[in-house]
Scaffold this motif. Structure first.
Motif, PDB file in Angstrom:
ATOM      1  N   LEU A  33      59.264  38.089  41.528  1.00 44.46           N
ATOM      2  CA  LEU A  33      58.962  38.036  42.925  1.00 44.46           C
ATOM      3  C   LEU A  33      57.667  38.065  43.349  1.00 44.46           C
ATOM      4  O   LEU A  33      57.099  38.940  42.928  1.00 44.46           O
ATOM      5  N   ASP A  34      57.160  37.219  43.933  1.00 43.83           N
ATOM      6  CA  ASP A  34      55.392  37.268  44.344  1.00 43.83           C
ATOM      7  C   ASP A  34      55.538  36.779  45.925  1.00 43.83           C
ATOM      8  O   ASP A  34      56.097  36.176  46.587  1.00 43.83           O
ATOM      9  N   ALA A  35      54.518  37.832  46.708  1.00 46.09           N
ATOM     10  CA  ALA A  35      54.350  37.559  48.122  1.00 46.09           C
ATOM     11  C   ALA A  35      53.911  36.239  48.064  1.00 46.09           C
ATOM     12  O   ALA A  35      53.956  35.694  49.355  1.00 46.09           O
ATOM     13  N   SER A  42      44.218  38.914  42.038  1.00 48.02           N
ATOM     14  CA  SER A  42      43.080  38.732  41.416  1.00 48.02           C
ATOM     15  C   SER A  42      42.985  37.902  40.209  1.00 48.02           C
ATOM     16  O   SER A  42      41.904  37.451  39.854  1.00 48.02           O
ATOM     17  N   SER A  43      44.228  37.463  39.691  1.00 50.48           N
ATOM     18  CA  SER A  43      44.263  36.794  38.514  1.00 50.48           C
ATOM     19  C   SER A  43      43.728  35.321  38.636  1.00 50.48           C
ATOM     20  O   SER A  43      42.908  34.519  37.592  1.00 50.48           O
ATOM     21  N   GLY A  44      43.813  34.800  39.819  1.00 55.77           N
ATOM     22  CA  GLY A  44      43.278  33.456  40.191  1.00 55.77           C
ATOM     23  C   GLY A  44      41.790  33.525  40.631  1.00 55.77           C
ATOM     24  O   GLY A  44      41.046  32.673  40.851  1.00 55.77           O
ATOM     25  N   GLY A  48      37.845  35.116  33.779  1.00 57.40           N
ATOM     26  CA  GLY A  48      38.737  34.860  32.658  1.00 57.40           C
ATOM     27  C   GLY A  48      38.247  35.261  31.212  1.00 57.40           C
ATOM     28  O   GLY A  48      38.841  34.471  30.398  1.00 57.40           O
ATOM     29  N   MET A  49      37.412  35.963  31.085  1.00 59.64           N
ATOM     30  CA  MET A  49      36.776  36.362  29.738  1.00 59.64           C
ATOM     31  C   MET A  49      37.856  36.997  28.858  1.00 59.64           C
ATOM     32  O   MET A  49      38.613  38.091  29.278  1.00 59.64           O
ATOM     33  N   VAL A  50      37.832  36.535  27.579  1.00 57.65           N
ATOM     34  CA  VAL A  50      38.864  36.945  26.623  1.00 57.65           C
ATOM     35  C   VAL A  50      37.981  37.246  25.412  1.00 57.65           C
ATOM     36  O   VAL A  50      37.657  36.327  24.705  1.00 57.65           O
ATOM     37  N   GLY A 342      44.951  46.813  34.880  1.00 59.10           N
ATOM     38  CA  GLY A 342      43.971  45.877  34.387  1.00 59.10           C
ATOM     39  C   GLY A 342      42.624  46.158  34.509  1.00 59.10           C
ATOM     40  O   GLY A 342      41.530  45.788  33.769  1.00 59.10           O
ATOM     41  N   GLY A 343      42.267  46.570  35.682  1.00 60.57           N
ATOM     42  CA  GLY A 343      40.758  46.494  36.143  1.00 60.57           C
ATOM     43  C   GLY A 343      40.078  45.258  36.185  1.00 60.57           C
ATOM     44  O   GLY A 343      40.602  44.350  36.336  1.00 60.57           O
ATOM     45  N   GLY A 344      38.803  45.430  35.438  1.00 57.98           N
ATOM     46  CA  GLY A 344      37.978  44.223  35.124  1.00 57.98           C
ATOM     47  C   GLY A 344      38.425  43.381  34.068  1.00 57.98           C
ATOM     48  O   GLY A 344      37.646  42.511  33.703  1.00 57.98           O
TER      49      GLY A 344
END
Ligand SMILES: Cc1cc2nc3c(=O)[nH]c(=O)nc-3n(C[C@H](O)[C@H](O)[C@H](O)COP(=O)(O)OP(=O)(O)OC[C@H]3O[C@@H](n4cnc5c(N)ncnc54)[C@H](O)[C@@H]3O)c2cc1C
Length: 392
Positions: A33-35, A42-44, A48-50, A342-344
């Motif tokens: 479920l997402d609002a 935050s994900s968008g 995006g560094m991995v 997950g923080g930063g």
């Protein structure tokens, strides 16, 4: 196939990673479920560094897992994964010693190509970097970035293709637990579940309260900017992280997005400010941020005359008080699983967060990170568990 019914609250990287891992472990009835929509939080908004350029074996193991996960999604489903490399600067002999240990530990974790570079080698590869005050750096040539929004869209599709549901515009506003399980309420519907996963990112505190399973979150406001260059900067810059872990002071990071554009921001892994409301208005970064960013950036990067700030945006790091994610069954409500904090680093950690959360929910004989425990167990934050519920 397990017949446990699971509702995941939040369609960010952590919620969707948990959902796909649950499906991998044989849970057939998964609803997310997402609002808003997948990737709305935050994900968008991340850069995006991995990467795997850490020192502790546990920190490396969870990130190596994340990188392999994104490698697979690139190979099997076309996820965009741009491998521009990652350089963590070193300012002391102690940093270099630690980076030497990192290389060995990365090899043990299946990452063979990290290397320690001297200042001269850094300057040879990227002549625009200022290295006078550095003693070297830790470089991961295969590290790179993904687009958090693209990942969420892809993961939501995969969850649906495998029989799960991803419900959008469905904000959890109420939750009742009974012997028959959870009844979860959104303004438009009710959803029944045996176990609820709290993966609400910066809103996890509010969702935890609704579930009677509190989690201490310290959401922190962070920003990023694009820097438009007058002349193309070649060779392209890797992601440069000029932050000293544990310093409690933000450091600058930047990378080439294109030859004539950089992306830059300030990063810190400790919660250095008071918590902000997860509903704080987001938008452009403020002048104080820009001033600090430009000052730090010009200390590390030469030849930026005429460069101008382009677009900027802010978002939230979902931090925890001890800077580590909170993942697993809640100590006082076993029918709530946490996948938060997950923080930063939430993009690079999400595959491991999802794996640990799913394994805690399903119960596996040999957890993936048993040998290198990342210390994410929620029990550390609320050790006294007076009325623990039975695990479904
Ligand atoms: C500027 C910036 C740069 C960053 N750069 C990096 C980086 O380079 N690498 C990295 O690894 N990490 C980075 N991060 C951190 C990373 O973005 C986050 O840690 C990560 O996205 C958190 O994911 P999440 O799934 O926990 O939360 P979110 O993505 O915020 O997802 C939570 C979801 O829960 C939903 N929700 C909230 N309340 C409810 C409710 N009541 N009912 C239903 N749904 C609800 C929201 O709509 C949202 O979609 C960055 C963050 C920022 C802000």
């Amino acid at each position: 196939m397990s017949d446990v019914r699971v509702a995941v609250i939040g369609a960010g990287v952590c919620g969707l990673s948990t959902a796909t891992e649950l499906q991998d472990l044989g849970v057939g009835d998964v609803v997310v479920l997402d609002a808003g929509h997948p990737g709305d939080g935050s994900s968008g908004l991340s850069v995006g560094m991995v990467e795997t350029q850490y020192v502790e074996a546990a920190d490396i193991a969870v990130r190596a897992h994340g990188r392999r996960h994104y490698d697979r999604l690139e190979r099997d489903h076309g996820l965009t994964f741009v491998r521009g490399g990652y350089l963590r600067t070193a300012r002391s002999a102690a940093d270099l010693d630690a980076y030497g240990r990192s290389i060995e530990r990365q090899r043990a974790a299946g990452v063979p190509d990290a290397e320690v570079l001297t200042p001269a080698e850094i300057a040879r590869r990227w002549p625009h970097l200022v290295v006078d005050d550095l003693v070297g750096g830790l470089f991961g040539p295969s590290d790179g970035h993904i687009d958090g929004y693209e990942y969420c869209t892809l993961a939501a599709r995969l969850v649906r293709e495998r029989g799960g549901r991803v419900l959008t515009n469905e904000r959890l506003v109420g939750a009742e637990a009974s012997s028959g399980g959870w009844t979860l309420r959104t303004p438009r519907r009710t959803v029944e579940a045996d176990v609820v996963v709290n993966a609400a990112g910066p809103w996890a505190g509010a969702v935890g309260d609704l579930l009677g399973a509190p989690v201490p979150l310290v959401p922190q406001l962070h920003g990023a900017v694009t820097i438009e260059l007058t002349e193309p900067l070649t060779p392209l810059l890797p992601f440069v992280m000029d932050y000293v872990p544990g310093s409690g002071r933000a450091g600058v990071y930047f990378r080439s997005e294109r030859a004539d554009q950089l992306i830059a921001g300030l990063h810190v892994e400790e919660a250095v400010a008071d918590a902000v409301s997860p509903d704080v208005p987001l938008g452009r970064v403020d002048d104080a941020f820009l001033e600090e960013l430009v000052e730090r950036l010009t200390e590390r990067l030469a030849d930026t005359d005429g460069a101008a700030i382009g677009r900027s945006w802010t978002g939230l790091y979902p931090m925890t008080p001890d800077h580590r994610p909170i993942v697993g069954r809640h100590p006082s409500r076993a029918d709530v699983v946490c996948a938060v904090g997950g923080g930063g680093n939430g993009i690079q950690l999400a595959p491991a967060i999802g794996r640990v959360a799913a394994e805690a929910l399903v119960g596996v004989p040999e957890p993936t990170f048993a040998a290198t425990d990342p210390g994410w167990d929620p029990a550390r934050l609320a050790p006294a568990a007076p009325a623990a519920t039975q695990a479904p």
